[in-house]
Design an enzyme around this catalytic site. Sequence first.
Site, short mmCIF file in Angstrom:
data_model
loop_
_atom_site.label_atom_id
_atom_site.label_comp_id
_atom_site.label_asym_id
_atom_site.label_seq_id
_atom_site.Cartn_x
_atom_site.Cartn_y
_atom_site.Cartn_z
N THR A 19 41.31 55.16 48.90
CA THR A 19 41.79 54.33 50.02
C THR A 19 41.76 52.98 50.22
OG1 THR A 19 40.00 54.79 51.18
CG2 THR A 19 41.55 56.52 51.40
N CYS A 20 42.59 52.27 50.82
CA CYS A 20 42.91 50.94 50.96
C CYS A 20 41.43 50.45 51.45
CB CYS A 20 43.42 50.82 52.25
SG CYS A 20 43.64 48.88 52.38
N PRO A 21 40.85 49.11 50.70
CA PRO A 21 41.70 48.42 49.80
C PRO A 21 41.62 48.76 48.38
CG PRO A 21 39.77 47.06 50.09
CD PRO A 21 39.81 48.76 51.05
N LEU A 22 40.90 49.79 47.86
CA LEU A 22 40.47 50.12 46.70
C LEU A 22 41.88 49.97 45.68
CD1 LEU A 22 37.53 52.36 46.90
CD2 LEU A 22 37.54 50.02 46.10
N ASP A 46 46.98 57.26 48.68
CA ASP A 46 46.58 56.60 49.97
C ASP A 46 48.08 56.36 50.46
OD1 ASP A 46 46.12 55.20 52.02
OD2 ASP A 46 44.85 53.73 51.00
#
Length: 81
Positions: A19-22, A46
């Site tokens: 999920t954000c920011p990955l 995501d």
Amino acid sequence: MSHITYPEFVAAIDTSGLTCPLPLLRTKKALQTVESGQVLKVLTTDPSAVGDFQAFAKQTGHIILLQAPVTEGMVHFIQKR
């Protein structure tokens, strides 16, 4: 039924399940490994990745060639500036 033709790419990463920011961080790192003008394929799950990648491209000058739904989530083709 329309058929999507995917751009040619030189590298691909799978950020499924992240999920954000990955997904964005992994994409930034992967873009460092390709030459200017080359295309990176990124798979995401995501839901916010579509907007995140569009904002990222606008800020960095990279070009989003295609964002399309696939069975596993979304696929993004990003051309390095």
